[in-house]
Design an enzyme around this catalytic site. Structure first.
Site, PDB file in Angstrom:
ATOM      1  N   ASP A   7       0.829  -1.219   0.005  1.00  0.00           N
ATOM      2  CA  ASP A   7       0.129  -0.035   0.110  1.00  0.00           C
ATOM      3  C   ASP A   7       0.835   1.443   0.016  1.00  0.00           C
ATOM      4  OD1 ASP A   7      -2.882  -0.969   0.150  1.00  0.00           O
ATOM      5  OD2 ASP A   7      -1.911  -1.974   1.749  1.00  0.00           O
ATOM      6  N   TYR A  12      -9.573  -1.349   2.528  1.00  0.00           N
ATOM      7  CA  TYR A  12      -9.190  -1.043   3.577  1.00  0.00           C
ATOM      8  C   TYR A  12      -9.098   0.302   4.201  1.00  0.00           C
ATOM      9  CZ  TYR A  12      -8.218  -5.644   5.966  1.00  0.00           C
ATOM     10  OH  TYR A  12      -8.443  -6.617   6.616  1.00  0.00           O
TER      11      TYR A  12
END
Ligand SMILES: [Cu+2]
Length: 629
Positions: free
Chosen positions: A289, A373
């Site tokens: 990420d 998320y």
């Protein structure tokens, strides 16, 4: 201006204007523009009023040639200092690419046909998420900028977008051409039946909560001047990059009239989320990420009373978009204080006298949304000289659909026909330490039992054993909670009043190792997750745990490459890289939005101070004495 001041909007746009004036770039896509941080010695030697050379670091893609470039731009001199083609890499995926990719997929006849086979005809109700393609050695992937996209279908436009995953459908997209390369359809599974909405009108609301309010009638105890933050004895500078998000610089603690440095720079240097399901629409799920998406560009605008509570101060962050324009992320960084329970206490029952202090902590945080998320990163600074990083994971689990009654072995069902594969979240914090100066050494400390014998007649003796991590190749280490293992960063030239070198220790928290095998693509690409502690000798070019360009990288970059030269580590400028993994066996209770899951670690003074630095914290205003006294 301080040399670590993040680039402002004007500087970001000027940096790109300077690059694009000097070069004609076909279909340019700007990936990241951030401060080109000046040399460490220059930063540490900076005095207010000194002139500062401003420079930007720019990564961009020539979308026609499919080539990646890195440029250093002097904003002070208005010129490109260097501009280099970086062969064979793919930089992070940027926001426009997500939205353009979704449009390209929805417009593709093969994908549309796959959706019709599933009874879906209103494509406006679909949601297509770009997942980084990874690197699995597929010949067709070679030299292309790719994503592997997954699809979901809403029943109504305002539904939870992740409630109804489309099973067995993977769409491969070339981001430079912005065209669908392949639609892989492994067969129709009926969509899960539930909408899994979670707005209050659907969930209902409990009614037995009384208000809780935090009042700081005289304002907060910290002082924020631009990006400089001072709170009691702590002092630091806050920075922000599109890739890492929040960066904490030059952390010092004032002790007996001295500003004592602890950390030069701290950030999340990468993270990866390997999933444990081997099937065609799961095996590639390995999001990095930080390096593949840029958690800074994905930072939320935080709201007081919601994300943070109390007397809050915010800082905006300024990042770039793919056209080289500045984008201000309002309220991206949150600064506030929290009561953190008791700090210390002792009750002298003979005198019926007690002393107790409340702990207050300074919290510096930001939250990023990466697809499904949310990741919240919270740095805590305490009155006893401790620093803590806590990562809060929330949002919606990555999921898939299964036929009614089927439960695959690699995960759990969270709702009828909705399946969440087992996975792990590995974070790597890069901690450029500076314990009372830049020259430090690192020790591993284990606790060992003494052998029984004349010196240990009652078999009770145990002691610590410290081993210096003498060079980079010897440093990669694992946690060992059964031996009480921690690591100590020592300054051999500065002694405390007991004659011991001053030190801070890194206290690991929960941790785990990857379950992907050593030959797995993700293990090679995210080698940083195979050891918990790495130590390198400071090199300004060594910044990211999985290397500069993890997207589609075959592996070997970052930490394994940084320690190839096996540089000696004693009494030198050391950087700690701590990997901490959160093991996520999903639960029905994680659905439809997951309650926060936490993981982190602490840095604690260990002989840095001569005694508890928290003694002078004032007693609570209310007189606290003995129980019943
Ligand atoms: Cu998870």
């Amino acid at each position: 201006m301080h040399p670590l001041e993040p680039l402002d909007a004007g500087e970001i746009e000027r940096a790109w204007a300077i690059v694009s004036a000097e070069r004609s770039i076909a279909k340019a896509r700007v990936i990241f523009i951030n401060l080109h941080e000046p040399d460490k010695k220059l930063v540490l030697g900076h005095r207010p009023g000194d002139s500062v050379e401003r420079a930007a670091f720019v990564i961009f893609v020539d979308g026609v040639a499919g080539q990646t470039y890195e440029a250093v731009v002097s904003l002070t001199q208005g010129r490109v200092v260097s501009c280099e083609h970086v062969p064979g890499v793919q930089p992070a995926i940027v926001i426009d690419e997500f939205t353009d990719c979704e449009a390209a997929v929805r417009a593709d006849p093969r994908w549309q046909e796959a959706m019709r086979r599933r009874g879906v005809t209103d494509f406006e109700l679909t949601m297509v998420d770009s997942w980084s393609a990874g690197n699995f050695g597929f010949a067709d992937d070679e030299g292309r900028r790719l994503v592997r996209a997954l699809t979901w279908v809403r029943r109504h436009p305002d539904d939870n977008g992740y409630a109804r995953p489309v099973a067995n459908l993977l769409t491969v997209v070339d981001l430079n051409k912005m065209e669908v390369v392949a639609v892989e359809d492994g067969g129709v599974v009926t969509l899960p039946p539930e909408d899994a909405n979670y707005s209050p009108d659907v969930t209902g609301t409990r009614h037995d909560l009384k208000p809780i309010e935090i009042h700081q009638p005289e304002g907060p105890s910290f002082e924020l001047r631009g990006h400089e933050l001072a709170w009691q004895k702590w002092r630091m500078r806050l920075g922000f990059t599109p890739r890492e998000g929040l960066v904490i610089h030059t952390v010092t603690y004032a002790d007996q009239g001295r500003e004592r440095p602890v950390l030069y720079r701290a950030s999340i240097a990468d993270m990866v989320v390997p999933y444990g399901d081997p099937r065609p629409t799961y095996f590639h799920r390995n999001a990095f990420d930080v390096g593949e998406y840029g958690i800074g560009t994905l930072a939320n605008a935080l709201q007081n009373g919601c994300d943070c509570l109390g007397e809050i101060r915010y800082l905006d962050a300024v990042v770039n978009d793919s056209k080289g324009r500045a984008v201000t992320l309002p309220n991206a960084m949150c600064i506030h204080e929290e009561d953190a329970g008791i700090l210390w206490k002792h009750h002298d029952w003979r005198r019926n006298h007690g002393e107790v202090r409340r702990s207050r902590r300074l919290v510096v945080s930001f939250i990023s949304t990466v697809g499904n998320y949310e990741y919240g990163f919270y740095w805590y600074f305490y009155q006893d000289g401790s620093i803590e990083l806590e990562v809060k994971m929330t949002g919606i689990i990555s999921n898939g659909a299964e036929p009614p009654g089927v439960k695959p072995p690699w995960g759990e069902l969270v709702a009828p026909q909705v399946y969440g594969p087992i996975h792990q979240h590995f974070f790597n914090a890069r901690l450029d330490m500076m314990v009372d100066g830049i020259e430090n050494s690192v020790y591993e400390v284990n606790t060992v039992a003494d052998p029984p014998g004349p010196e240990n007649p009652h078999h009770n003796a145990f002691r610590t054993e410290a081993t210096v991590l003498a060079s980079e190749a010897r440093a990669p280490r694992l946690v060992d909670p059964l031996r009480g293992r921690f690591w100590k960063v020592v300054n051999p030239s500065v002694r405390n009043r007991l004659g011991e070198p001053v030190a801070y220790k890194l206290m690991p928290g929960d941790n785990v190792l990857p379950f992907a095998g050593p030959e797995a693509s993700v293990t090679k690409r995210a080698a940083f997750m195979t050891r918990h502690l790495w130590v390198t000798r400071y090199d300004p070019r060594e910044r990211y745990a999985a290397g500069d360009y993890p997207n589609q990288h075959p592996g070997g970059a970052g930490l394994p490459a940084y320690l190839q030269d096996d540089a000696p580590l004693e009494n030198t400028d050391v950087v700690l890289w701590y990997t901490f993994g959160s093991h996520h066996v999903v639960r029905p209770e994680d659905w439809p939005v997951m309650p926060v899951m936490r993981i982190g670690f602490m840095l604690k003074p260990a002989g840095f101070f001569d005694r508890s630095p928290a003694l002078d914290v004032p007693a609570p205003a209310r007189h606290c004495c003995a129980p019943g006294g």
